[in-house]
Design a protein around this motif. Structure first.
Motif, PDB file in Angstrom:
ATOM      1  N   PHE C  99       0.810  -0.779   0.228  1.00 39.42           N
ATOM      2  CA  PHE C  99       0.444  -0.283   0.473  1.00 39.42           C
ATOM      3  C   PHE C  99       1.090   1.189  -0.060  1.00 39.42           C
ATOM      4  CE2 PHE C  99      -3.225  -2.953   2.033  1.00 39.42           C
ATOM      5  CZ  PHE C  99      -4.234  -3.071   0.927  1.00 39.42           C
ATOM      6  N   ALA C 149     -15.512   2.010  -0.600  1.00 41.05           N
ATOM      7  CA  ALA C 149     -15.724   2.306   0.542  1.00 41.05           C
ATOM      8  C   ALA C 149     -15.084   1.353   1.656  1.00 41.05           C
ATOM      9  CB  ALA C 149     -16.725   2.082   1.211  1.00 41.05           C
ATOM     10  N   GLY C 152     -11.864   0.686   1.618  1.00 39.51           N
ATOM     11  CA  GLY C 152     -11.188   1.866   2.780  1.00 39.51           C
ATOM     12  C   GLY C 152     -11.413   1.382   4.035  1.00 39.51           C
ATOM     13  N   VAL C 153     -12.724   0.282   4.171  1.00 38.21           N
ATOM     14  CA  VAL C 153     -11.999  -0.055   5.591  1.00 38.21           C
ATOM     15  C   VAL C 153     -11.137  -1.321   5.520  1.00 38.21           C
ATOM     16  CG1 VAL C 153     -14.085  -1.986   6.881  1.00 38.21           C
ATOM     17  CG2 VAL C 153     -14.799  -0.069   5.649  1.00 38.21           C
ATOM     18  N   ASN C 155      -8.275  -2.226   3.889  1.00 38.11           N
ATOM     19  CA  ASN C 155      -6.977  -1.760   3.480  1.00 38.11           C
ATOM     20  C   ASN C 155      -6.791  -1.271   4.792  1.00 38.11           C
ATOM     21  OD1 ASN C 155      -7.115  -2.763   1.046  1.00 38.11           O
ATOM     22  ND2 ASN C 155      -7.671  -1.233   0.036  1.00 38.11           N
ATOM     23  N   TRP C 156      -7.364   0.086   5.117  1.00 41.05           N
ATOM     24  CA  TRP C 156      -7.205   1.072   6.575  1.00 41.05           C
ATOM     25  C   TRP C 156      -6.761   0.243   7.931  1.00 41.05           C
ATOM     26  CZ3 TRP C 156      -5.322   5.668   6.433  1.00 41.05           C
ATOM     27  CH2 TRP C 156      -4.954   6.042   7.722  1.00 41.05           C
ATOM     28  N   GLN C 159      -3.217   0.057   8.951  1.00 37.05           N
ATOM     29  CA  GLN C 159      -2.374   1.031   9.365  1.00 37.05           C
ATOM     30  C   GLN C 159      -2.608   0.658  11.194  1.00 37.05           C
ATOM     31  OE1 GLN C 159      -1.526   4.348   7.955  1.00 37.05           O
ATOM     32  NE2 GLN C 159      -2.126   3.916   6.225  1.00 37.05           N
ATOM     33  N   TRP C 160      -3.275   0.122  11.250  1.00 35.88           N
ATOM     34  CA  TRP C 160      -3.919   0.268  13.194  1.00 35.88           C
ATOM     35  C   TRP C 160      -3.636  -1.383  13.813  1.00 35.88           C
ATOM     36  CZ3 TRP C 160      -8.281  -1.824  15.026  1.00 35.88           C
ATOM     37  CH2 TRP C 160      -9.223  -2.065  13.676  1.00 35.88           C
TER      38      TRP C 160
END
Lengths: 185, 185, 185, 185
Positions: C99, C149, C152-153, C155-156, C159-160
């Motif tokens: 990513f 959308a 987004g949910v 792939n994001w 990050q966390w």
DNA sequence: GATGAATGAGGTTTCATTCAT
DNA sequence: CATGAATGAAACCTCATTCAT
């Protein structure tokens, strides 16, 4: 202000070295800006020259007073050693800068300072050779080498001698005069 | 190549000073590129440290040989003075760099070098105090100050003595030993 | 060895970033030399491309299996979300690199990877539009925006989401499927 | 000039990435010299920090206004989604830099930015949990995960959404609010 | 007298890559 | 297969100096 810049520069040059001290460092320590610096000095090198001359001219003047006195050569030598050592307390930082940073003077200025430095040395050499001629000192000495040796002893003190430490400048001058005059045997 | 870089650097550092000598200067003098320099040294400071250690380690080793010998303290002192003076001919540039550029070592390295430098001085001090205890030297001397004085005489020679000039290193060492032992009166 | 280099690189690229990781870092971590790296890869960029393809090809393949199954579109969507979230545990570092570092591919390779990435997105979009057509999902939705959308949910989460932390990948996938299907009201 | 440098840098960082954009690139684009850059910023990293703070501080402030309003939680959520999406049109490049280049902040600055980022997320989480408590939203939701999901949807839009393209920011915000609130079934 | 913006040359260092061995 | 020496371009940053105000 000019004096202020000079004083501050001496301290910074002593602590960090000439090349490592930026004009920015100097003016920041004084709370002014670079423009101010260049109003009083045309270049960093000129400031260094100013410091050099301030140091060596003062020293030469005081050497001359001793030279012109009516003292014996032995006494003159002792006075000169005392002069150089006590100077560490009064002008230590100036002296350190003088000994370490001459390389950064431009050719022309270096020549001028070197000449004065040599003059100082020659004056010292004179005391030695006069002393020999007048049988105050031993025969057969090499005045030039002896002068270098004496300067070595005193100048090196700038590297380590802390006047506020355990031993006073007067005392150290005494020890060194005794060593030079009488040796250790 | 590493040795070549070191040798060349010593010459340049001596002539122009550490800060004033760029990596570019060094590699150009050798006909290689900057990448080559950083293949052998991780930084300019590391190179300086290399030079410092090369100088002081060698000196300490040779001092130890003198120290461990069966000579009298007087003779040891003479040998040590000779060692230091003749070193100017062999390692003059190294020595100059050593005396002038220590300021550019990082804290950690400076501490290491200072410790070795101090060790050398303490060893010299030892000869003096032993000599006093064994009545080879006068009573009442301050060994530490005398040691500093002797180092001043010898180290200062790096600043002016030209071994290829009018006077030989052996001769100068003799003059200095004589001065230290017997004084000028 | 080639696999070893790739694995190690993924970890380093994830931790420090592609540009900030040098070939030297990679080979040092493996205890080999740069020559070895260039024996297996022609360039750093080619290695990055290798990583990208390894990630996206695998994902596409598994997506296809879901797509070709006989499941309802709703179930397909749930499976796909689960696939993407559980992948963080298995291929988290690869995914992060995928990513974040696409920018460092050369034009030609970037085009190839982008095409596959888009294919993945289009496949997801297909599930949405099929679901609408078959009245599994609401009418009036914009399949393309919904697909973005959902990506987004998921792939994001790279990050966390820490799969070894308080909540399992399966659980998170369930929460997300529920959110997407039913909303929060 | 400082603002000019910042604006130009944002555009370049967005297009080529932080590491791949050199100071040279930035000043050339502005027709000034590197010295000018370093007159206004002490380092490249400080510039990046400036950009980060400019982005997140503005966002936090506007979030607070929504939070402190008398709107229902549902409406607050819609406003926040609209805020984030329309921001792409106004501060898209800033946002991209913000999301992608945080890794290049030094430890200290990263901590500061992360704290603000987390604060934004916690505020969003608050709206969710308040909405659940006040029965505007479904019971049994996990506010933290939902918050992450919403951020995923909006933040991911920075990667693909072109406000000057076929669909307006307002429209997209509406679609996303609808999806989040009602799901797709 | 003093300021602050701007310059431009030069410094140290990093790094992907090559190649003979 | 693998090494290690070498390259050269480009990176970030510093700094003495100038000059309009």
């Amino acid at each position: 202000m000019k004096q202020g810049i000079k004083q501050q520069s001496i301290l910074l040059f002593e602590k960090k070295g000439f090349s490592e001290t930026s004009i920015q460092d100097i003016v920041e320590a004084l709370g002014v800006t670079k423009g101010t610096f260049y109003y009083y000095f045309t270049s960093k090198e000129q400031l260094l020259m100013d410091i050099h001359l301030g140091y060596i001219d003062d020293l030469l003047e005081r050497q001359q007073k001793i030279q012109q006195s009516q003292l014996s050569n032995r006494k003159k030598l002792e006075e000169l050693v005392a002069l150089l050592i006590t100077d560490i307390a009064n002008h230590g930082p100036s002296g350190k800068v003088f000994f370490r940073e001459m390389r950064h003077l431009c050719e022309e200025n270096a020549v001028e300072v070197k000449a004065k430095r040599e003059k100082f040395r020659k004056n010292l050499e004179r005391i030695i050779s006069d002393g020999i001629a007048e049988h105050e000192f031993r025969q057969g000495l090499e005045p030039e080498m002896i002068a270098f040796a004496i300067l070595g002893v005193t100048n090196w003190s700038y590297q380590w001698f802390n006047p506020t430490g355990g031993i006073s400048a007067d005392r150290l001058a005494g020890i060194y005069s005794d060593l030079i005059l009488n040796g250790i045997v």
